[in-house]
Design an enzyme around this catalytic site. Structure first.
Site, short mmCIF file in Angstrom:
data_model
loop_
_atom_site.label_atom_id
_atom_site.label_comp_id
_atom_site.label_asym_id
_atom_site.label_seq_id
_atom_site.Cartn_x
_atom_site.Cartn_y
_atom_site.Cartn_z
N HIS A 98 -4.34 -3.18 -0.34
CA HIS A 98 -3.64 -4.10 -1.46
C HIS A 98 -3.03 -3.24 -2.22
CE1 HIS A 98 -3.66 -8.06 0.11
NE2 HIS A 98 -4.80 -8.00 0.47
N ASP A 103 -3.50 -9.27 -3.51
CA ASP A 103 -4.87 -9.89 -3.49
C ASP A 103 -4.93 -10.69 -4.84
OD1 ASP A 103 -4.54 -7.38 -4.83
OD2 ASP A 103 -6.33 -6.43 -4.49
N HIS A 240 23.32 11.00 12.54
CA HIS A 240 22.65 11.77 13.59
C HIS A 240 23.98 11.98 14.73
CE1 HIS A 240 18.64 12.24 12.06
NE2 HIS A 240 18.64 11.03 11.83
N TYR A 295 17.25 -9.98 3.36
CA TYR A 295 16.86 -11.04 2.51
C TYR A 295 17.96 -11.36 1.31
CZ TYR A 295 12.03 -9.51 3.45
OH TYR A 295 10.81 -9.38 3.95
N GLU A 368 -8.21 -6.70 -14.15
CA GLU A 368 -8.50 -7.96 -13.68
C GLU A 368 -8.61 -9.10 -14.81
OE1 GLU A 368 -11.76 -7.46 -11.56
OE2 GLU A 368 -10.86 -7.06 -9.58
#
Ligand code: NI
Length: 395
Positions: A98, A103, A240, A295, A368
């Site tokens: 994460h 998380d 390429h 997106y 946290e």
């Protein structure tokens, strides 16, 4: 009366425990089975109605039964990288981590549910725990699109979501109305020519020379087709072609990316990329052009950004709230914003000890103590929206 933030801070140990549990057991995009189970079990234990398997591995929770619906979103997936932090809660899964703070997003949203659960409100809060923000499935769809396909946004009138940002001071909020993250369209272009001996080039079509014209044309798009006040980028990242120094190449492959912040600019950019590719035919060769990604830009609604800003000021004070300049990165929250107006904002976090460790780094970690702040912001934003709707209905 205890304020929302004080109540949130009382949840701090619980939110840390949730974040650490998920951090130890990270799962890649569309594989968030354990995470989804943890989310669903926690929601059920809080008395929340739950739908599972939404958008493959997503979870939707429902608070309230009637009235306007406001949605809150957290993404759940981790990244394919080896964690290098030596902490007690480090990833137990090799090469999965994460490293983007998802998380923490899950912990913040579960915290918001705990805060909302014992509040009285008119209306409904829909909780979107989204899989696969970081990746797309074989059909090119990310988690937000899959959840929308499964009806997760049906009836939603407004949506809010946050992302942690270690470059900003902990507990600060960063947001702006309008475009704040770029649209993303990757392209792959195959140019075909006709091979011939390099000394008799007139007998063939040189795919390398044709490609050179196409690359030049691609690089005039931003400077000659886009108004100078608009931000845009067209870049070729790989190329390429050819097999031998004395043979004209009959095939060149290149890949590139197109970024901008405005849907109209995006339309122009994509049309001009097609036009540049068309040069291959004009010059006697052929081409195949494919786009992926796709997106849209993240565009925040003016009124709902003002609402989140006032919630943030009320909770954290004026000094903690800052404008957010447009970022070149992309985020699939943009798909939700195509279905309903909303606001996506950043929440500053540092690593433990006040150090800064960037997102997507094997050393990413976070302080946290901001988890309750994120929970309070999401909960209060949802309440403020529902209250504003009630006032609107009364007048
Ligand atoms: Ni992220």
């Amino acid at each position: 009366m205890t304020t929302m933030l004080e109540r949130a801070k009382a949840l701090a140990p619980r939110l840390s425990a949730i974040r650490r549990d998920i951090h130890r057991h990270p799962e890649l995009s569309f594989e968030e089975v354990r995470t989804a189970r943890l989310v669903a079990d926690t929601l059920r234990s809080l008395g929340v109605r739950v739908d599972t398997g939404v958008g493959k591995t997503g979870v939707v929770g429902h608070l309230g039964t009637e009235g306007p619906i406001v949605a809150l979103r957290a993404d759940m997936d981790a990244l394919p990288m080896q964690e290098l932090n030596e902490v007690e809660y480090a990833s137990q899964v090799p090469n999965v981590m994460h490293a983007c703070g998802h998380d923490a997003h899950v912990a913040c949203l579960l915290g918001a549910v705990m805060l909302l659960r014992d509040r009285e409100f008119r209306g409904q809060v829909r909780l979107l725990f989204q899989p696969s923000e970081e990746g797309m499935d074989a059909e090119g769809k990310s988690g937000a699109r899959r959840m929308i396909d499964d009806g997760a946004m049906d009836g939603v009138e407004a949506i809010f979501g946050l992302h942690v940002e270690p470059l900003h001071d902990p507990g600060t909020v960063h947001l702006s109305e309008g475009p704040i993250a770029a649209s993303l369209d990757d392209f792959r272009l195959v140019v075909r020519g006709v091979a011939a001996h390099a000394a008799s080039a007139y007998q063939g079509i040189d795919a390398i020379l044709v490609t050179a014209q196409v690359v030049s044309a691609l690089h005039t798009i931003v400077s000659r087709r886009i108004p100078p006040v608009k931000l845009a980028a067209v870049s070729v990242g790989t190329i390429h072609g050819g097999t031998r120094r004395n043979t004209l190449a009959d095939l060149v492959e290149m890949e590139g990316t197109v970024r901008c912040y405005d849907p109209q600019v995006r339309e122009t950019l994509l049309a001009e990329v097609r036009r540049a590719a068309e040069l291959a035919r004009t010059l006697g060769g052929d081409y195949e052009l494919t786009f992926s990604g796709g997106y849209p830009a993240v565009v925040n609604d003016t009124a709902l950004t003002a609402l989140v800003r006032s919630v943030a000021v009320q909770l954290l004070g004026e000094d903690a709230v800052h404008p957010l300049p447009p970022e070149p990165g992309s985020e699939d929250f943009s798909y939700f914003l195509q279905k309903a107006p909303g606001c996506y904002f950043l929440l500053g976090v540092h690593a433990p000890g006040g150090t800064r460790r960037v997102l997507h780094s094997p050393h990413f970690d976070m302080d946290e103590s901001v988890l309750p702040v994120g929970a309070a912001l999401l909960a209060q934003a949802a309440l403020a929206y529902l209250e504003s709707q009630q006032r609107a209905h009364r007048t």
